[in-house]
Scaffold this motif. Structure first.
Motif, mmCIF file in Angstrom:
data_model
loop_
_atom_site.group_PDB
_atom_site.id
_atom_site.type_symbol
_atom_site.label_atom_id
_atom_site.label_comp_id
_atom_site.label_asym_id
_atom_site.label_seq_id
_atom_site.Cartn_x
_atom_site.Cartn_y
_atom_site.Cartn_z
ATOM 1 N N TYR A 25 0.825 -1.212 0.000
ATOM 2 C CA TYR A 25 0.000 0.000 0.000
ATOM 3 C C TYR A 25 0.861 1.265 0.000
ATOM 4 O O TYR A 25 0.452 2.297 0.538
ATOM 5 C CB TYR A 25 -0.910 -0.004 1.227
ATOM 6 N N ARG A 26 2.036 1.197 -0.608
ATOM 7 C CA ARG A 26 2.937 2.349 -0.564
ATOM 8 C C ARG A 26 2.329 3.572 -1.263
ATOM 9 O O ARG A 26 2.536 4.706 -0.811
ATOM 10 C CB ARG A 26 4.292 2.011 -1.172
ATOM 11 N N ASN A 27 1.598 3.378 -2.366
ATOM 12 C CA ASN A 27 0.996 4.533 -3.043
ATOM 13 C C ASN A 27 -0.029 5.202 -2.139
ATOM 14 O O ASN A 27 -0.097 6.444 -2.064
ATOM 15 C CB ASN A 27 0.346 4.097 -4.351
ATOM 16 N N GLU A 28 -0.839 4.387 -1.458
ATOM 17 C CA GLU A 28 -1.815 4.947 -0.528
ATOM 18 C C GLU A 28 -1.113 5.655 0.633
ATOM 19 O O GLU A 28 -1.571 6.697 1.102
ATOM 20 C CB GLU A 28 -2.719 3.836 0.007
ATOM 21 N N TYR A 30 1.874 7.072 0.534
ATOM 22 C CA TYR A 30 2.430 8.331 0.038
ATOM 23 C C TYR A 30 1.344 9.407 -0.058
ATOM 24 O O TYR A 30 1.571 10.569 0.290
ATOM 25 C CB TYR A 30 3.081 8.115 -1.324
ATOM 26 N N ARG A 31 0.169 9.000 -0.564
ATOM 27 C CA ARG A 31 -0.911 9.981 -0.692
ATOM 28 C C ARG A 31 -1.364 10.474 0.682
ATOM 29 O O ARG A 31 -1.628 11.659 0.876
ATOM 30 C CB ARG A 31 -2.091 9.366 -1.445
ATOM 31 N N ARG A 238 1.407 -6.479 -8.618
ATOM 32 C CA ARG A 238 0.884 -5.599 -9.672
ATOM 33 C C ARG A 238 0.398 -6.443 -10.844
ATOM 34 O O ARG A 238 1.048 -6.514 -11.892
ATOM 35 C CB ARG A 238 1.968 -4.644 -10.141
#
Length: 306
Positions: A25-28, A30-31, A238
């Motif tokens: 969940y790195r994108n979440e 970061y957001r 992914r």
């Protein structure tokens, strides 16, 4: 081999397993860690790049400005990067007053980046990535030896697929260890093989080139290239790529991430349950024997046998 290799690399597996599941969940992350942009409330004219650089140099003596980045909204805080030797500062400045507004890299973003560096490189750059490749090989060894130990025979193999009631907590730990190991074996093998590739990509590419030498006609469509492509994608979960119905954010993407995050924790759970079993079977009896006082018999002292 399974016992001692698992204990030897267990802490490493625990760290990589937990950080890997979190980084699904790195994108979440970061957001969530990205703050709202800071907008200047001043009324004066905007400073030029030279004026901002001069303001930054006055605040940070001995530093030189290496980059000034402005957002599309010219009233938004300006990102100024400064350096002095190996030291680097990244600060936000008010575009009108030239005042320092704080670090341009929020603490949350910094923490996620450090977590990613720990998982990928063990804070050691290319050397750490190679160590991760060796660690992935050790994970495969533990998984394969564990599978050999797990096999209970053709008649009773199904009993190791579920938990059993009324067997005591020690036996329950063993069943939990066996059950998690069986149901997560496929994911563990994928994580192990892909981890070896990410640590040592050259042998994989060399093997693909030997099996199917590259030509102008097969560029980008070789089986080996596709296998390597999917090794990297499956490692990070992914699977919403070309040719897969699940594409883009949504329920399918979140379901995939949840599955990868849960099964990514399986090696950590295996280490914890395995460590409990090791404590019960090996370490605790040895400690008990060491604490047991010597007894005398016929003038000869001896330790009581277990």
């Amino acid at each position: 081999m399974h016992l001692w290799s698992g204990i030897a690399v267990g802490l490493y597996i625990l760290i990589i397993s937990v950080t890997g599941s979190v980084l699904v969940y790195r994108n979440e992350l970061y957001r969530a860690a990205t703050p709202k942009p800071i907008i200047s409330k001043g009324s004066g004219p905007r400073l030029t790049d030279d004026q901002l650089a001069e303001a930054a140099r006055r605040l940070y003596l001995g530093y030189r400005v290496v980059r000034i980045g402005r957002a599309r909204n010219l009233d938004q805080a300006v990102d100024v990067s400064l350096s002095r030797g190996d030291a680097i500062k990244m600060r936000l400045f008010d575009p009108r007053s030239g005042s320092d507004l704080g670090n341009s890299v929020p603490t949350g973003i910094w923490l996620v980046s450090k977590l990613l560096d720990l998982h990928d490189n063990l804070f050691a750059g290319p050397t750490g990535r190679k160590v991760n490749g060796v660690g992935a090989l050790a994970l495969l060894a533990v998984a394969v030896t564990g599978l050999a130990i797990w096999w209970p025979g053709i008649k009773t193999w199904r009993r190791s697929l579920t938990l059993h009631r009324g067997v005591g907590w020690k036996r329950l730990t063993w069943h939990l260890h066996s059950m998690i190991g069986f149901w997560s074996l496929g994911f563990t093998l994928v994580f192990g093989v892909s981890g070896i590739y990410l640590g040592f990509p050259e042998p994989f590419q060399d093997l693909a080139d030997r099996l199917e030498p590259p030509t102008a006609a097969n560029a980008g469509i070789r089986i080996g290239d596709r296998v390597i492509y999917w090794l990297a994608y499956l490692h990070f979960g992914r699977i919403n790529g070309i040719g897969i119905p699940c594409s883009g954010p949504g329920l399918c993407d979140q379901t995939t991430k949840a599955i990868w995050a849960i099964f990514g924790l399986a090696p950590a759970a295996m280490f914890v349950t395995g460590a409990i079993m090791w404590w019960n079977r090996v370490l605790r009896p040895r400690l008990a024997n060491a604490r047991r006082p010597a007894r005398s018999h016929g003038g000869v002292d001896y330790l009581q046998r277990v």
